[in-house]
Design an enzyme around this catalytic site. Structure first.
Site, PDB file in Angstrom:
ATOM      1  N   ASN A 144      -5.990   0.733   6.474  1.00 26.41           N
ATOM      2  CA  ASN A 144      -5.477  -0.454   5.781  1.00 26.41           C
ATOM      3  C   ASN A 144      -5.456  -1.708   6.643  1.00 26.41           C
ATOM      4  OD1 ASN A 144      -4.630   0.457   3.079  1.00 26.41           O
ATOM      5  ND2 ASN A 144      -3.076   1.659   4.110  1.00 26.41           N
ATOM      6  N   ALA A 167       0.815  -1.204   0.000  1.00 25.63           N
ATOM      7  CA  ALA A 167       0.000   0.000   0.000  1.00 25.63           C
ATOM      8  C   ALA A 167       0.855   1.262   0.000  1.00 25.63           C
ATOM      9  CB  ALA A 167      -0.928  -0.011   1.226  1.00 25.63           C
ATOM     10  N   ASP A 218      -5.587   2.741  -2.820  1.00 25.26           N
ATOM     11  CA  ASP A 218      -4.334   3.485  -2.702  1.00 25.26           C
ATOM     12  C   ASP A 218      -4.298   4.638  -3.700  1.00 25.26           C
ATOM     13  OD1 ASP A 218      -3.530   1.654  -0.736  1.00 25.26           O
ATOM     14  OD2 ASP A 218      -2.712   0.296  -2.249  1.00 25.26           O
TER      15      ASP A 218
END
Lengths: 304, 304, 304, 304, 304, 304
Positions: free
Chosen positions: A155, A25, A247
């Site tokens: 995340n 990410a 992202d």
């Protein structure tokens, strides 16, 4: 992280060959920002091995300034990706015990953060190990002390820690965060379940964040900034590979935030970058340059 | 173990794609034995993931009876292989903490060993973890108690443990071993350096092994069996990929040992299988069927 | 059979390379059954050549017990597959005169059938040659004598014989069959055309079968069991490759039949396996494990 | 014939993909002649299928005039090629019963032969079937009647017929042949074994051929023309793939024969083309244009 | 420049696919220097197109500082590479009229040169166009004025200009050059043919260069520095691809020159890097890191 | 022209390999005509290089008579194709200065045109260079003098010239043209913008063309022939790659025109060929044979 992904659909046991690339990410966001024209530095720890060379070269290739700490003791983290069917992807991590998880507070160069406009953190790093969590907190501490803006994407990764472990860390970090990004399920880990995404966005601010954006995938996003609610639809596309879209969304929002754009503009850029990322196979390969956005961006105003 | 190897020569960062396969000294020996017509069972622990499916299916495909313990908690071990130049290969292991290293004594089914003609062990298993070492010792104990012949290949792996750690385990295992195989450098870890390979072979017997074979790669092999010394030249070939040759050698020797062949015949088969394995890329893919050996086997008698 | 299929869409003359694999209705059913957890043995005749090695290794890899008769005189059967457009596949067989067509009654080991719970036959085998037809009848005779359940899939192949030739063999086999599977067009070869699939199912029973299932592709299936009619819709998916779906359907039905499940459950499993098989390129590569079915299976009850 | 060859070395069962192309001694010679600038027509029978399209398009692409008879009843012949090791190739034919073997005398257009300068035949055609043998004899008859020069390459294929069957056909054809080409082993089938290749060359003339060339691979060639003996060394190269070298040799000899060159020149061109063909993988892909020969051709005179 | 090279040996018309990469003597030297640890900046002009993106990303990936001028009017230069046989490579340039040839003196940032330790120029740039020649002369002028060391590799390209045209430019440049590199044939263009390479080296100094190195491929190199003659053998290896070896040699020499090493050390590093570059396919992909040199470097002293 | 196209979707910088093929409106039309059974000759100029060999062999392979002028001074034209996303293709031309653009009036063999039934020209050739424009005018002059029918496809290429430059040449050519084909935007370059395509068709005739067809892609086509208006819908398909569809349309129309079919039949064939071409990746690889059209052709009559 290095990334091995099967070139064909079906069980991995029938894969004729694997594509070798990189993923993660943090590097996805960094690369997307670089393509949008934002100067950006990425810090990470990789092994002193060929996959580490690969990770650093690919991020550097994209115009990101790379601070790569080489770990002589542990191999570069890796993930293996199977496309079980056209609509189902499976991922296995070779991450614990590897170089990335051995990041420590000592790896953080204070000057680098102090001179930045913005520090972006993810909730993956603190999940990797105790020392990586310490590195996250240390970076946060340095940024706050220097008055540097901090953005944070929750995340959540269920293979790395439990929802309860994640919740505790999120709650510790949120009060020091200027911008927070979360999917709706991720947000509910941090602030409890709610009927409406906008409720989650408010609660993230109640938990300490300066402004909040809740990402809703094909349903767009909602945000709360300075007490004002924003809603933005996604751009309708036929997706090829949705990995990396979140992202790209974050990068789009941050790029415009740093340019001083207003919230509707940021959200429009965010959903545009996210949509573009879905049009090409690969986690980050399809991230657009700014000049490519025009074709996609919907014209309708964001409701507020 | 799953095995990712670059399809082209050069630094891995330039690899366009990776071939996905399997590797490991134990499965190499098992497959080579199966191709030579020896009934064989392989026991191993893999993750409950797609790479685990791959490992089990490929060994099974070769006609090996497979006892695959699935570990729901850890991923299947993996290795990554780079062909830096045509003559230099680099390997990185993702092995510690993964399923293979979590083998325990409980995974060993005594009946399976008790009913076998021969138990083959490698020095890799005890290097993986304490529990894997225990599993090795337990298998050895069961075999001895049941009067089952035990063969052991030292297979030193410097990335898994030190020479001193290995030496201690080798010395513990050797007294219970009927046939021992070692490269000359490996033998010197166990029994100290010596000028001549045949000296190493004698010392392995002094350390407790019933008979000993020292593998010398392109220089062939020496053996001491029942106090008699044997020497066998390698078969002269143009090698394509030497990885797996030692495992083919061991399989060739064991296959003929189990058929009751005399030592020169065993050594001839051993060097033939080893040579054949070098003619094809891949650790085990080139292992020959018995019918293929004729073309290669040199006719000259083994000196004794 | 070995199977060469072009890796790209378009006329075969522009194919850059061909994927090499295996195919065949019998092995598709066998593999699907093995993945569903049903112990299964496959019998077939292949050449004593590398393509024969391939066929046997791939079936064995999937956990199927393989009885492979090697024919030293004839090559392994092969088929060549072109994807002319995304929705049109063309197949050419290299089957007549090859090993598979040289199957004889002598190749059938009576004990193997006598000890089985169920014998599955297809209408392809008797179409290959007179001796292969004899082998089919012999297997049928052994099964009946031993009281072993027999299932039969008509699997009409117009390139191997005429509809009239097929009809005669179907009519000879049906009286000895416990479960019969047929597509609607195939059923009409055996029992004449009809307006409704359920009529075909009844007529198959009138022709001697114990129970009958008519496969209708994207329209699901109908069955007649113990005089009761069943209808089951297909599961709605976006298909990638429909070849093998019918074989997956049969395997799903048989797996649950052998577990003693009721007819609606069998049909649900059947359409689920069939649907799953369509999600991945390849005739059998996408066949699901039982644990994978849950995501797909529709919840609505089968109408009866 | 269509040709499937594995892209990698090792048993075919490990081939990740197969290259799809064409092969066959007749088309190899035709293509090599076309590249050398000789106008040439190729006649053959292929299926009315995509592999037939492929065969015709590839030969046509090379500038050969193509007379392709399409057989609606049988598929195009095929061969499958395995590179077992870097120095061992295995081939399996799917040829009998296929279109190529169904060539008949009726497929031969007399005018085409009557207007040619030279008719080239191989010993493969008569081995395929009785009707193909008839077609060969008919072509030969037409050429003789019209005074057209006939060349013949024995091209023995042990998988198609026995040495004794071949011998009888060779002896029937040789009296009508102006130029005969044979490897030394092939020649010995026709005229019995001999110690020296030059003896074979003489005996081929005794058997009725006008002039004879015995191909000796890396040892060059010998010839007898108008009673004079010729010997030519091969050109020393590092071969990559020797398949097709003999066909290149024949084409080189014939091209220069048709230009009226003397025997040493013909042999020099023959060994040059043969050598060049070995430098590239594939049966014919590496055949040189005339402008490419200069670099290779050795300067030393042919001994006579 | 972008570089398309066939993945297989043989005429390009049979290439199944082309590898896409980058090439060019200047970037080869820059990348090799970066891998050896020398900070380096590369300046070039590419199109505002995807191949331009590729060129810049690949050089950047290697840790080279990249100044990429984007030309909106012309496409990025390209070359196409065929491996006709294992020992013969053919190259075609799509260079004239493309972006690289449109380099002008205005593209040169004086400060960049003024702050460098060394300016490296090649004889390719002035051959591309009049404006590119002007850019070369301007860079040279700036360096001289600022007292920056200049190195120059003649790099003659016969497809871009004649030997006479090249000679005139070489003679104009040499008086301003501190270090000159040339193959022996290239040197003879500049200073006339000579029997011994060392004579060429002396004449290059007579023509104005400060020190001279004549590259002799597998025969090593000679140099004249401060009036002293040096000779260095090449390192004996089995080459896979010799393209780029000369550029690696130059980088090795310059890297050690900048570190202040003596001439024998520089030459040893130069031949080592050159040798290493030959071990891997690709113009620059095999360039070694400094840590990799040890294995190759011969120990024998350079003769002087 | 040679054509390099990326094998995967995404920015070209991530392409693992490029497919090498050929492209160009003229060869697309020629190949489509050959597949439809129309005897056809193609004239073009390519370099005396391997890409030139490729272009000629591929067109020849398809059964087109090829007149290939080889230019020793300039390389074969090339285009590079990127599939940026599944729905966006980017193309870069390496065309100016290359062999194709160096076509001159001298390259035109008058007899070839005089003996043809129809001469097909495109608007690309005159855009390449002044000499290529001259060649176009010369061909046109010869055809008119000999009474040969001329067809012309405007094929505007904005990267080669401006709309105004194109307009002038179109207006010069149109009076000598019997059949003109144009997309609606192309037509408006020649005759000005209009609300309805049929207006454009009329104006093309006003500008001198004998009959006119305006291609409307997925909206079908309109035509004016002998003062009668025709309209034809496209055939509804799911397109894979629309490049080449227009060329297929033209070939379909011309093939039936030459057979003497009426206008509705021509338009039906035209839209069928165009549709078929879209079903397969590649500019021309999917062009259908006449026997393949039946499955696609819609049955409804063309409105008039």
């Amino acid at each position: 992280m290095a990334l091995m992904s099967s070139n064909t659909e079906g069980p991995l046991q029938h894969a004729r060959s694997m594509a070798l690339g990189i993923g993660g990410a943090e590097s996805n966001v960094a690369i997307a920002l670089a393509r949008l024209g934002t100067p950006i530095t990425w810090i990470g720890r990789v092994g002193d091995d060929s996959l580490g060379d690969l990770v650093l070269r690919e991020i550097r290739a994209e115009g990101v300034q790379v601070i790569g700490i080489r770990d002589p003791e542990a191999p570069t983290g890796m993930m293996v990706k199977e496309r079980r069917t056209h609509s189902e992807t499976r991922v296995w991590y070779y991450r614990r015990g590897n170089a990335g998880s051995r990041l420590t507070a000592d790896d953080i160069d204070p000057a680098l953060i102090q001179n930045a406009s913005l520090l972006h953190l993810t909730g993956i790093t603190p999940a990797l190990s105790a020392s990586a969590a310490e590195a996250t907190f240390e970076a946060l501490r340095i940024a706050k002390a220097a008055g540097v803006t901090v953005s944070f994407d929750l995340n959540f990764r269920g293979k790395l820690w439990s929802r309860e472990q994640a919740r505790q860390v999120y709650r510790r970090i949120l009060p020091d965060v200027d911008l927070v990004f979360a999917g709706d399920d991720e947000a509910s880990i941090a602030v409890g379940e709610a009927d409406a995404p906008i409720t989650l966005a408010h609660r993230l601010i109640d938990a300490g964040a300066g402004q909040s954006v809740v990402k809703l995938g094909e349903h767009g996003a909602v945000a709360v900034v300075d007490g004002v609610e924003y809603q933005r639809d996604a751009i309708r596309i036929r997706p090829t590979d949705t990995v990396g879209a979140g992202d790209g969304f974050v990068a789009g929002y941050l790029a415009d935030y740093l340019l001083g754009a207003d919230v509707p503009t940021r959200l429009t850029t965010a959903v545009s970058v996210g949509a573009y990322a879905c049009l090409v196979p690969g986690d980050w390969e399809g991230m657009p340059r700014r000049s490519e956005l025009a074709g996609l961006t919907a014209r309708e105003p964001v409701s507020r």
